[in-house]
Design a protein around this motif. Structure first.
Motif, short mmCIF file in Angstrom:
data_model
loop_
_atom_site.label_atom_id
_atom_site.label_comp_id
_atom_site.label_asym_id
_atom_site.label_seq_id
_atom_site.Cartn_x
_atom_site.Cartn_y
_atom_site.Cartn_z
N UNK A 134 0.77 -1.22 -0.01
CA UNK A 134 -0.15 -0.05 -0.01
C UNK A 134 0.83 1.30 0.01
N UNK A 135 1.83 1.22 0.83
CA UNK A 135 2.81 2.32 1.14
C UNK A 135 3.51 2.54 -0.40
N UNK A 136 3.88 1.40 -1.15
CA UNK A 136 4.55 1.80 -2.47
C UNK A 136 3.62 2.26 -3.38
N UNK A 137 2.06 1.50 -3.20
CA UNK A 137 1.25 2.24 -4.20
C UNK A 137 1.11 3.58 -4.11
N UNK A 138 0.71 3.98 -2.71
CA UNK A 138 0.57 5.45 -2.47
C UNK A 138 1.84 6.29 -2.97
N UNK A 140 3.82 5.73 -5.14
CA UNK A 140 3.48 5.91 -6.72
C UNK A 140 2.56 6.74 -7.13
N UNK A 141 1.68 6.80 -6.38
CA UNK A 141 0.42 7.82 -6.82
C UNK A 141 0.61 9.05 -6.37
N UNK A 142 1.46 9.41 -5.31
CA UNK A 142 1.76 10.75 -4.87
C UNK A 142 2.26 11.80 -5.84
N UNK A 143 3.18 11.11 -6.56
CA UNK A 143 3.70 12.20 -7.35
C UNK A 143 2.65 12.28 -8.56
N UNK A 144 1.66 11.57 -8.76
CA UNK A 144 0.64 11.73 -9.84
C UNK A 144 -0.21 12.88 -9.40
#
Length: 148
Positions: A134-138, A140-144
């Motif tokens: 989840x942390x990795x997914x978040x 990755x989304x954070x820069x978007x």
């Protein structure tokens, strides 16, 4: 004269015979006296022998009684020691059995705790991996989401 000579010889022979009779009677009296003394000594010795035999029998009886008493006392002490040893053995067996049961219960409880700990570790590892994902997914989304 011959008669007188013969009478003198006869009187002399009678005197010699009488002297011999007195001598033999004296010896006989002495022998009877010694015999009486010996009989008296023998009676005294027989009485002494009987007294000693009686004492020996009494000593044997008292020794046998003392030995029997000592044997009975020793037997009683040994039986008491045997009872104590058996009671101690029984108590030790019970204690040993109790300790075995306690050790078995402790081992079972330890095995259950170990299983729970292993399951909890597995669960925590799974949760950690999910959290990482989840942390990795978040991340990755954070820069978007922060892009202009």
């Amino acid at each position: 004269e011959a008669l007188s000579k013969r009478q003198a010889e006869f009187e002399s022979a009678v005197k010699a015979k009488n002297a011999r009779i007195r001598e033999l009677e004296a010896r006989r009296a002495e022998a009877e006296s010694r015999l009486e003394d010996e009989v008296a000594k023998r009676g005294a010795l027989e009485a002494q022998r009987e007294a000693l035999a009686s004492e020996a029998e009494d000593a044997r009886r008292s020794t046998a009684a003392a030995e029997a008493k000592a044997d009975a006392e020793a037997r009683a002490r040994l039986e008491a020691a045997l009872r104590d040893a058996r009671e101690t053995e029984r108590a030790l067996r019970e204690e040993t059995e109790g300790l075995r049961e306690a050790a078995t219960r402790a081992a079972e409880a330890s095995a259950r705790r170990e299983e729970r700990a292993a399951e909890e570790m597995k669960d925590l590892e799974t949760r950690w991996q999910e959290s990482e994902a989840r942390h990795q997914a978040l991340a990755e989304r954070l820069p978007e989401s922060t892009r202009p």
